[in-house]
Write an enzyme that holds these catalytic residues in place. Structure first.
Site, PDB file in Angstrom:
ATOM      1  N   SER A 124      14.317 -11.992   5.631  1.00 10.19           N
ATOM      2  CA  SER A 124      14.438 -13.267   4.925  1.00 10.19           C
ATOM      3  C   SER A 124      13.329 -13.439   3.890  1.00 10.19           C
ATOM      4  O   SER A 124      13.584 -13.846   2.748  1.00 10.19           O
ATOM      5  CB  SER A 124      14.404 -14.427   5.929  1.00 10.19           C
ATOM      6  OG  SER A 124      15.525 -14.391   6.781  1.00 10.19           O
ATOM      7  N   GLU A 134     -23.137 -24.023  -4.098  1.00  8.50           N
ATOM      8  CA  GLU A 134     -24.092 -24.329  -5.148  1.00  8.50           C
ATOM      9  C   GLU A 134     -25.203 -25.242  -4.633  1.00  8.50           C
ATOM     10  O   GLU A 134     -26.386 -25.031  -4.938  1.00  8.50           O
ATOM     11  CB  GLU A 134     -23.384 -25.006  -6.322  1.00  8.50           C
ATOM     12  CG  GLU A 134     -22.257 -24.174  -6.920  1.00  8.50           C
ATOM     13  CD  GLU A 134     -20.890 -24.527  -6.355  1.00  8.50           C
ATOM     14  OE1 GLU A 134     -19.932 -24.608  -7.131  1.00  8.50           O
ATOM     15  OE2 GLU A 134     -20.806 -24.711  -5.109  1.00  8.50           O
ATOM     16  N   ARG A 182      -8.128 -10.786  19.807  1.00 13.86           N
ATOM     17  CA  ARG A 182      -8.794 -10.271  21.005  1.00 13.86           C
ATOM     18  C   ARG A 182      -9.522  -8.961  20.762  1.00 13.86           C
ATOM     19  O   ARG A 182     -10.496  -8.654  21.451  1.00 13.86           O
ATOM     20  CB  ARG A 182      -7.758 -10.071  22.123  1.00 13.86           C
ATOM     21  CG  ARG A 182      -7.008 -11.336  22.492  1.00 13.86           C
ATOM     22  CD  ARG A 182      -6.007 -11.100  23.610  1.00 13.86           C
ATOM     23  NE  ARG A 182      -4.994 -10.095  23.281  1.00 13.86           N
ATOM     24  CZ  ARG A 182      -3.925 -10.339  22.539  1.00 13.86           C
ATOM     25  NH1 ARG A 182      -3.711 -11.534  22.028  1.00 13.86           N
ATOM     26  NH2 ARG A 182      -3.047  -9.375  22.281  1.00 13.86           N
ATOM     27  N   ARG A 209      -5.549 -10.953  11.620  1.00 10.40           N
ATOM     28  CA  ARG A 209      -5.299 -12.284  12.185  1.00 10.40           C
ATOM     29  C   ARG A 209      -6.510 -13.196  11.999  1.00 10.40           C
ATOM     30  O   ARG A 209      -6.376 -14.390  11.704  1.00 10.40           O
ATOM     31  CB  ARG A 209      -4.971 -12.175  13.675  1.00 10.40           C
ATOM     32  CG  ARG A 209      -3.610 -11.604  13.974  1.00 10.40           C
ATOM     33  CD  ARG A 209      -3.383 -11.535  15.484  1.00 10.40           C
ATOM     34  NE  ARG A 209      -2.087 -10.949  15.818  1.00 10.40           N
ATOM     35  CZ  ARG A 209      -1.666 -10.723  17.050  1.00 10.40           C
ATOM     36  NH1 ARG A 209      -2.471 -11.018  18.082  1.00 10.40           N
ATOM     37  NH2 ARG A 209      -0.484 -10.190  17.274  1.00 10.40           N
TER      38      ARG A 209
END
Length: 380
Positions: free
Chosen positions: A317, A61, A222, A199
């Site tokens: 998990s 802003e 990369r 990533r």
């Protein structure tokens, strides 16, 4: 001016779309703060633009209002379009002054936002202050875009953990590695480029100790443009070798090893001496790390979004505990018949208990099929 659905005009929507395009320019540079874009317009014409460029820098802003003023276009009486509710508080960790005061001082006539800011210091107060100052305020324009833009920021402030995106690359029969676990290159270059772009968008990439030992990865960007994320290894007993690539990369402080507090103190000391970070958690042990505590610790370090890349125990998990928001599965045209499964032991014994990702998309990426879905059952 022609009005479209929702009571907003076509010009309103065009200005907000432009604000979102500006906000995305800060991708990977603003966390733990959100991505924000802003546009100042008067009489059907944009007179100033701005976005949050980097953490600690001027807010969107402020930059949009300054751009209008520097161009000799007085923002008084203009409309301000912002992708997120303007901030309204002061705190020791805050680098910039509240935007609400600046908006009021510059005589902005109307403020249109996409989303309310869930930060406890804001959360509707910014909009209330603007209304009290006599400014017309409208909320909810392209709100879905805003939710998508700042998933990590919103998730952290709503449910107290980072946004979790699980990425799996597997064969048609559900394997992530050949027998023995060494041959793990499942996908081709087209899929790997997408992973590197992911990533660059996320604050951190997370793997387990088994994947770190088997692949000795760098977890850097990369094959795409963008900054390297934090690199997180869950290693309860701190068995990652000191020769691991993750401990020898530039920006070593961006490697975080999460372990149990009972892990080898001498190993902890050596890792810390090398420049990497260690997060030692109480609890866990033989049963693994307490995931919720691990995520809270990452969030406490400003990590708002995590890309989970492996392996089997880690995937299982996170899914078993419901700690996920998005799932991406690359299916490669390979059949092994043996090897390491992607997921196991979820404790669901019937189809009625199966996890059911929602908002499914399916597309072809090179020789792979990319399946993506969301967890819509998490509690806000």
């Amino acid at each position: 001016m022609k009005k479209s659905d929702g009571g907003f005009s076509d010009f309103d929507r065009a200005c907000m779309r432009r604000a979102f395009a500006l906000a995305r320019r800060g991708q990977g540079k603003t966390s733990p703060n959100p991505l924000v874009g802003a546009v100042v317009a008067r009489r059907g014409r944009i007179i100033g633009e701005g976005w949050h460029e980097r953490y600690g820098g001027p807010h969107a802003e402020a930059r949009a209002i300054a751009a209008a003023s520097c161009a000799g276009r007085n923002p008084a009486g203009a409309d301000l379009y912002c992708t997120l509710e303007p901030c309204c508080f002061v705190s020791p960790e805050k680098h910039q002054p509240p935007c609400t005061g600046l908006i009021i001082q510059n005589g902005i006539r109307r403020v249109v936002v996409a989303n309310t800011d869930p930060h406890p210091g804001v959360n509707g107060r910014g909009l209330s202050l603007l209304r009290e100052a006599g400014i017309e305020v409208e909320n909810g324009l392209l709100a879905g875009w805003g939710e998508d833009l700042n998933r990590g920021f919103f998730t952290w402030h709503r449910i107290g953990r980072p946004y979790i995106h699980i990425k799996i690359a597997q064969t048609l029969d559900g394997k992530i590695a050949a027998p023995g676990g060494k041959d793990r290159q499942i996908t081709d270059g087209a899929a790997r480029k997408i992973v590197h772009r992911l990533r660059a968008r996320y604050d951190a990439v997370l793997i387990g100790r088994g994947t770190a030992a088997a692949d000795d990865p760098e977890l850097t960007v990369r094959l795409a443009a963008g900054r390297d994320p934090f690199r997180v290894v869950l290693d309860s007993r701190l068995r990652l070798p000191l020769s691991a690539k993750l401990l020898a990369l530039p920006e070593r402080e961006k490697t975080l090893i999460v372990c149990c507090a009972s892990a080898d103190p001498e190993k902890m000391r050596k890792i810390l001496q090398g420049g990497s970070q260690v997060i030692a958690l109480e609890g866990g042990g033989q049963g693994g790390l307490p995931l919720r505590a691990a995520l809270a610790a990452l969030g406490g370090r400003g990590i708002r979004s995590v890309l989970v890349e492996g392996g089997e125990k880690i995937f299982s998990s996170f899914l078993r505990e419901g700690l996920w928001d998005r799932l991406s599965v690359f299916l490669a045209p390979l059949i092994l018949g043996g090897g390491k499964p992607a997921i196991s032991r979820l404790g669901r014994d019937s189809l009625s208990q199966a996890l059911r990702p929602q908002n499914i998309t399916i597309k072809r990426i090179g020789n792979q099929i990319l399946f993506e879905g969301e967890n819509v059952y998490r509690n806000y």
